[in-house]
Every structure is written in structure tokens, then in C-alpha cells.
Scaffold this motif. Structure first.
Motif, short mmCIF file in Angstrom:
data_model
loop_
_atom_site.label_atom_id
_atom_site.label_comp_id
_atom_site.label_asym_id
_atom_site.label_seq_id
_atom_site.Cartn_x
_atom_site.Cartn_y
_atom_site.Cartn_z
N PHE A 161 0.83 -1.21 0.00
CA PHE A 161 0.00 0.00 0.00
C PHE A 161 0.87 1.26 0.00
CE2 PHE A 161 -3.13 3.09 1.61
CZ PHE A 161 -4.08 2.92 0.64
N LEU A 212 -6.23 4.19 -5.60
CA LEU A 212 -5.55 3.09 -4.92
C LEU A 212 -6.51 1.93 -4.64
CD1 LEU A 212 -3.58 5.31 -2.39
CD2 LEU A 212 -2.66 4.18 -4.43
N ASN A 213 -5.99 0.72 -4.76
CA ASN A 213 -6.76 -0.47 -4.41
C ASN A 213 -6.77 -0.61 -2.88
OD1 ASN A 213 -7.63 -3.06 -3.87
ND2 ASN A 213 -5.92 -4.08 -4.89
N PRO A 214 -7.95 -0.65 -2.24
CA PRO A 214 -7.98 -0.67 -0.77
C PRO A 214 -7.56 -2.00 -0.12
CG PRO A 214 -10.22 -0.77 -1.64
CD PRO A 214 -9.30 -0.60 -2.82
N PHE A 254 -4.51 -2.09 2.07
CA PHE A 254 -4.71 -1.25 3.26
C PHE A 254 -5.54 -2.00 4.30
CE2 PHE A 254 -7.43 1.82 5.59
CZ PHE A 254 -6.42 2.41 6.35
N ILE A 255 -6.65 -2.59 3.85
CA ILE A 255 -7.53 -3.33 4.76
C ILE A 255 -6.73 -4.45 5.44
CG2 ILE A 255 -9.51 -4.91 4.85
CD1 ILE A 255 -10.61 -3.36 2.37
N SER A 268 -3.58 -4.71 5.88
CA SER A 268 -2.39 -4.32 6.64
C SER A 268 -2.70 -4.19 8.13
CB SER A 268 -1.84 -3.00 6.12
OG SER A 268 -2.70 -1.92 6.51
N PHE A 326 -0.48 7.24 4.87
CA PHE A 326 -0.93 5.85 4.79
C PHE A 326 -2.42 5.74 5.14
CE2 PHE A 326 -1.35 1.45 6.26
CZ PHE A 326 -0.60 0.76 5.33
N SER A 341 -9.25 5.33 -0.16
CA SER A 341 -9.44 4.22 -1.11
C SER A 341 -10.69 3.41 -0.76
CB SER A 341 -8.20 3.31 -1.14
OG SER A 341 -8.11 2.55 0.05
N PHE A 381 -12.04 -2.22 12.36
CA PHE A 381 -11.91 -3.26 11.33
C PHE A 381 -11.78 -4.63 12.00
CE2 PHE A 381 -9.72 -0.69 7.68
CZ PHE A 381 -10.85 0.07 7.55
#
Lengths: 269, 391
Positions: free
Chosen positions: A73, A85-87, A90-91, A93, B190, B197, B380
Motif C-alpha cells: 500500500f 488506490l486499491n484498498p 490497506f484493509i 495491513s 498511509f 481508497s 476493522f
């Protein structure tokens, strides 16, 4: 405080077809290597997805988390100049991705926490499990640890001069932890400690051994390479020694400039 | 055994220190600015940014600039020092720290990586030494005289609430005499790009629980409490009388429509305290301003409280969503709601969400008696935590 260990599984012990451990093909494809390794180790440890529901706490530990996804990412942000950006990386990470995925596989709503405390991460997760058991909050707990090595992480640590005397490493370890002894119990943890200063071999034995019949695993992490949760690998080795007839094992680890951790693992007999 | 709160510390876009933050909220002044001024990003989105550079923070803390600490650590050190001073701790006792962060030293790693991806011999190593989450905890402990057990938790946006839970257990098991609990997170490219995104950042000021809500604003800051065993503390703010972490187990990033995780966490926190829902005086909601969170949390409120939903509000339109720090900052606000007898307004609210019809507290309300506050933090991985503070 104490707890029973019914099963310990490392990523090398995974023998079941990954399609059975993580049936959703889309999910498997999205998962990075460390997530796949950790989740399959966890599911193998509990004996299949259908058994995840019998756990009343899932406690994971990782020093570095999902490094590949974090790097990917970060790289995309820089290369693609913060556009489109492709999420997914990120998700994924997020440090509790593995714990969350395990819960999601079987819709387990139980306590689910992730410790990210460098070389103490695994012991901190185990301490939490033992406190929950002592408080009567849990009977069956899945405790696990994972870390991955990546080319960038290796290169950076090499530049820091960390691999002069030791190899890099990675791994996943999951354990079934119980409040009460069962027919499957293979060992018990009878002490967990976080001394403020280094202990010599002699001091470890004086302070923690309960008998002459004891094996001291003193900084044996060096056999497995250096990574934040390598002490979980030592924990797995210790339970194996107990299964093979050793009565008592003291596991002492001190690395990454942190204070040491000590576990005493004993046979259940 | 009772667990009590004896100290509070906080830093956010609203300012430095608990008092400064409370004054801003009382005056209805939000910390959200139209675009980031200190963070280097091309994203011109509103954020809750503390208007101090890292150099200024080093100076404020009287830490040498060459120590080169991450912003997460700097924010954390300020809030932990304030909390320790506020609790008037006895440094001869065992002082523990359960800290939490989601980005750790990412602000520095971002500098490093820019150079490193061009040439793997480039990038200053001092910019990557603080990358892992434990590095900020270590720096906080070192600069705050913390001598006892310490650990770090990272469960995304519920992290600090889980740190509070672990800290309470450390006290119950006599592993520490005092424990500082909470979280710290700095803004980073970040996270700004990550949430962008996912398309859950509002381009305007966020509007939690409003029908027109269109996402969250990110924020930064740190919030910490000092907890002690009740028998060791002659003076305290309030009790931490219930807590729970439960998993929504619905989706990696989205919350279930029924609010399963949120409902279970709130219900378990009340159960632990032996308290019934009608005795909750105020809820500091997670209320991020995303379509999904606020709907799911509303559904959980209705399930637990029926027609008698207590006064509730989200303070995120003041601070922004401070991720791992949110549970710490909002725990401080919850404790101070009991101490000062006030309810915080939910800024930017106009129209209830049509499916639920819930209206949060819209005006700063003081001179009221607040005996119990429930505070929610969801993250999350379906991670849902609730803390219950009582007088």
C-alpha cells in the motif's frame, strides 16, 4: 495463574488441503502469504472451521503484522501519487486482520484482541488468556502468533547490522488453551513472568524450576532465526518436549533489546 | 475488586491538554480544518490535525530533536505525562502501560520508503527504527518514568478501549499498582489514502448520525487514563465498572446491519457491572459519520435500549476519527462528563437517519448529573468494544 495446553500447531504442521481450511476461493486469493499461513495454522490447530465456534476468546500476537500488505500500500501511494488506490492491501495491513478473519470464518462473536509488542507479543497474548481464565471469563481460548519476513524488511534489518550473527526468520504458531484439564491436554503453563532485567541460566533455574527434572530452553530462539514472535516457536518446542516425556521446561527468551520473558511449562500428570 | 480512574491526559486537534479540549468543546469549536497543513499529502480533505510540527512537539516535551521520535510517540508522551501528573502517582510503585496505536511510526516510515523504493541502500535508518507499534510504547515508557509491565495492542479503531480492558485485568491480578491505558495515533499519508481508497472520507465536515452523513474525517491525538485498584486510591474520578470486547464477525471492514458486535459489547459491559440499560445516563458513541457505522450503531442502540435510548452523541466532528487513539480520547471525555456533569454536543446534526429516527445530544448541556457513561469503539476485523464508567 495457570492454563492447560491441548494442542500446539505451527505452519509446518498444516497437512489439510488449504481449500478445506479456507473454502472461499476469493478470500484465499485476496489473502497475503502471512495471513494465509496464520489462518490455515489456526484452522488446522482447532481441527476445522466448524470448531472455531467452540472458542470463547481468540487472542493473536504479531510484532510486525502484515508487512507485505503495508509495503504494497505504501508503494502504491508513492508510485501512483495517491490516486485510484486499491484498498485491499490497506484493509489487510491492519494488525488484527488474522484474528478477525478467524472469527469471520465461523461467525464467532467472542473476545478477539491482538498484541503487537515486539518480542513480548506472544507472551502478552498468553498472559491475557491466563488472566481471562483466572477471572472465569473463558474456558477455551485460541492463542496464536505470526510474523513474516519480506525482502524489504530483510534488507532494512541487514543494513541495521542485525543479521551478523543470526538468520532472519518467520513463522506462525497457534495453541488451544484451556481453563480445565481435558483428555487431550498435553501440558500446562504454570508460570509466566516478565523480569525487569536479564537472568542467567542459574537464576532462571533457581527462580522458576520446581524439580531437578527440568529442561532449560535458554534463548533457543537462535535456532529458529530472528523475528518478533519467534518465542512462540520456542513455546511449541517446549510442549513437544513435554509430549516426549520431559516433566518440566523453562523457556527463557531475550532479544530485540527488550527485557526477557519466562514461561514454565509442565506435564499434566 | 473495584477499578477506578485517577488520572486523565489528552491531546488532539482541539489542543494540548484535557482542559483545553474541554473548553473547545464547550464553546462548540471544532478541531477539523479544511485541509491538512502539516501532513504532506496531495489529498485536500478535511482532517483533525494538531497544529504543531514534530519539532514543536519535541520542544514542548523538552526532548532533544536528535532523538527523532515518531509523531505517534510524541503525542502519546504528552498525554501520558499529563495523566500521570494528574493522578499524582507514586513512582516507587509498579507503574504499567498498555498503549495502543494503528499506524505506529508510519509517519517516519513514509519518508524512508520514498527513498528506499528507488534504491535499497537509500533512506535514513533512523526513519524506520520506530516503524513497529511497540516502538512508540517504549518511547512513551522511557520518557514518562514507567517502570512496570508494558504492552501494546492494535485492533484498528477499537485499540485504546481494548488497552483499557487489559489494564484493568493487570490491576485485578496485581501485576501493576498503577496502569496507564489508552492510545495514540498520528495522521499519516498511509491512513488518509487508506480511508480514501475505501471511499469513506467525507469531503466536507463529518456529520455523525445525520441522514446526510457521507463519511468520516480523520484526526490525530492521544488519550490516556491512569487506573488503580479502588482500595489504593483515596481520590478518584469514577469507576471503570464494566467492559467488553466482542466481534461482529460479519465483514473485514463493514459492520452488520443488526449491529451484532456493538450490541453484544454494550450488553456485556452492562452485565459485568450488574447494571440495567435504563440506568445509563449518556453514551459517547463511536459515531464516525460513515453510512455503515452510524446505521449499525443506531440499530444496536435500539436493540439494547428499546424506546428509552439515553442521551448519546459522537464527539468525532470535534476531534476527527483518531483511530487507535479514539477509545482513549473518548474514555477521557466520558470520565470528564461524569466529573463535570456535562453532555457533549454532536456537531453538524440536522436530520435523523430515516430508518432509525434517533436524535443525538445537539447542545452542550452542563449542570446535569451524569452518573454513568457508556463509550463505544469499533474497528476493522469486526472488533467492537464498550467501556462503562460510573460515579
Amino acid at each position: 495463574m495457570k492454563c492447560y495446553i491441548d494442542r500446539v500447531t505451527t505452519e509446518h504442521d498444516v497437512v489439510t488441503d488449504i481449500k478445506l481450511l479456507i473454502p472461499d476461493a476469493g478470500l484465499r486469493r485476496r489473502m497475503s502469504r502471512v495471513i494465509k499461513s496464520a489462518v490455515t495454522t489456526a484452522v488446522e490447530c482447532v481441527g476445522g472451521i466448524e470448531n472455531i465456534g467452540s472458542y470463547d476468546a481468540i487472542i493473536t500476537a504479531t510484532g510486525w503484522g502484515c508487512l507485505t500488505d503495508s509495503e504494497r500500500f505504501l508503494r502504491n501511494i508513492i508510485v501512483d501519487k495517491e490516486q485510484l488506490l486499491n484498498p485491499t492491501p490497506f484493509i489487510q495491513s491492519t494488525f488484527n486482520t488474522v484474528g478477525g478473519q478467524i472469527a469471520l470464518l465461523n461467525h464467532n462473536h467472542c473476545y478477539n484482541v491482538t498484541y503487537v509488542n515486539r518480542s513480548h507479543s506472544f507472551e502478552d497474548a498468553l498472559l491475557d488468556a491466563m488472566m481471562r481464565i483466572a477471572d472465569g471469563e473463558s474456558e477455551n481460548i485460541l492463542v496464536g502468533a505470526f510474523d513474516e519476513q519480506t525482502p524489504s524488511q530483510h534488507r532494512i534489518m541487514e543494513r541495521m547490522g542485525i543479521f551478523r550473527n543470526i538468520n532472519d526468520g518467520e513463522g506462525a504458531v497457534f495453541a488451544q488453551i484451556r481453563a480445565h484439564r481435558s483428555a487431550e491436554s498435553i501440558a500446562q503453563v504454570t508460570a509466566i513472568d516478565f523480569p525487569a532485567h536479564s537472568l542467567s541460566k542459574q537464576e532462571c533455574l533457581e527462580k522458576f524450576a520446581t524439580s531437578e527434572n527440568v529442561v532449560l530452553m535458554y534463548n533457543t530462539y537462535t535456532l529458529h532465526g530472528l523475528y518478533p514472535t519467534v518465542s512462540a516457536r520456542c513455546f511449541a518446542e517446549a510442549t513437544r518436549l513435554i509430549q516426549n516425556g520431559t516433566k518440566e521446561v523453562i523457556v527463557y527468551n531475550e532479544y530485540f533489546g527488550a527485557t526477557p520473558t519466562v514461561l514454565r511449562i509442565q506435564c499434566v500428570g | 475488586m473495584g477499578i477506578v480512574v485517577t488520572g486523565v491526559g489528552m491531546i488532539s486537534a482541539l489542543g494540548v491538554g484535557v482542559d483545553c479540549n474541554l473548553v473547545s468543546i464547550r464553546k462548540g469549536l471544532s478541531g477539523i480544518s479544511a485541509t491538512p497543513k502539516i501532513l504532506k499529502t496531495g489529498n485536500k480533505l478535511p482532517v483533525g490535525e494538531l497544529q504543531m510540527t514534530n519539532d514543536e512537539l519535541h520542544k514542548l516535551l523538552t526532548i532533544q530533536p536528535q532523538e527523532h521520535l515518531s509523531r505517534t510517540a510524541l503525542l502519546g508522551i504528552w498525554a501520558v505525562r499529563e495523566a500521570l501528573k494528574n493522578a499524582n502517582v507514586d513512582y516507587s510503585k509498579r507503574i504499567g502501560l498498555v498503549s495502543s496505536t494503528s499506524v505506529g511510526g508510519m509517519d517516519l516510515t513514509e519518508h524512508f520508503f520514498e527513498k528506499f523504493i528507488e534504491d535499497d541502500k537509500a533512506g535514513r535508518l533512523r526513519d524506520v527504527r520506530m516503524h513497529d507499534c511497540a516502538a512508540s510504547t517504549d518511547a512513551i515508557a522511557r520518557h514518562c518514568g514507567i517502570n512496570g509491565y508494558r504492552t501494546t495492542i492494535s485492533t484498528a479503531c477499537s485499540s485504546a478501549a481494548n488497552a483499557v480492558i487489559t489494564g484493568a485485568k493487570l490491576l485485578k491480578h496485581n501485576i501493576v499498582d498503577y496502569v496507564v491505558v489508552g492510545g495514540s495515533d498520528a495522521l499519516s499519508a498511509f491512513t488518509v489514502n487508506g480511508f480514501k481508497s475505501l471511499m469513506i472520507l467525507d469531503e466536507k465536515h463529518c456529520r455523525p448520525f445525520d441522514e446526510s452523513r457521507a463519511g468520516l474525517n480523520l484526526g490525530e491525538g492521544a488519550g490516556y487514563l491512569v487506573l488503580q485498584r479502588e482500595e489504593d486510591a483515596p481520590l478518584y474520578y469514577c469507576h471503570l465498572s464494566g467492559y467488553a470486547n466482542r466481534n461482529d464477525a460479519h465483514h473485514q471492514t463493514a459492520s452488520s446491519a443488526e449491529g451484532n458486535g456493538a450490541y453484544l459489547a454494550m450488553a456485556d459491559a452492562l452485565k459485568m457491572a450488574g447494571m440495567s440499560p435504563e440506568n445509563v445516563d449518556y453514551i459517547n458513541a463511536h459515531g464516525t459519520g460513515t453510512g455503515n457505522n452510524d446505521a449499525s450503531e443506531s440499530a444496536a442502540f435500539i436493540r439494547l435500549f428499546g424506546n428509552n435510548i439515553p442521551p448519546f452523541s459522537s464527539t468525532k466532528a470535534f476531534t476527527g476519527h483518531t483511530l487507535a487513539a479514539a477509545g482513549g480520547i473518548e474514555a477521557v471525555l466520558s470520565v470528564m462528563a461524569i466529573k463535570t456533569g456535562c453532555l457533549y454536543p454532536n456537531l453538524n446534526f440536522n436530520t435523523p437517519i430515516s430508518a432509525y429516527g434517533l436524535t443525538p445530544v445537539c447542545k452542550y448541556t452542563d449542570c446535569t448529573r451524569v452518573d454513568s457513561v457508556l463509550t463505544n469503539s469499533f474497528g476493522f476485523g469486526g472488533n467492537c468494544s464498550s467501556l462503562l464508567f460510573t460515579r
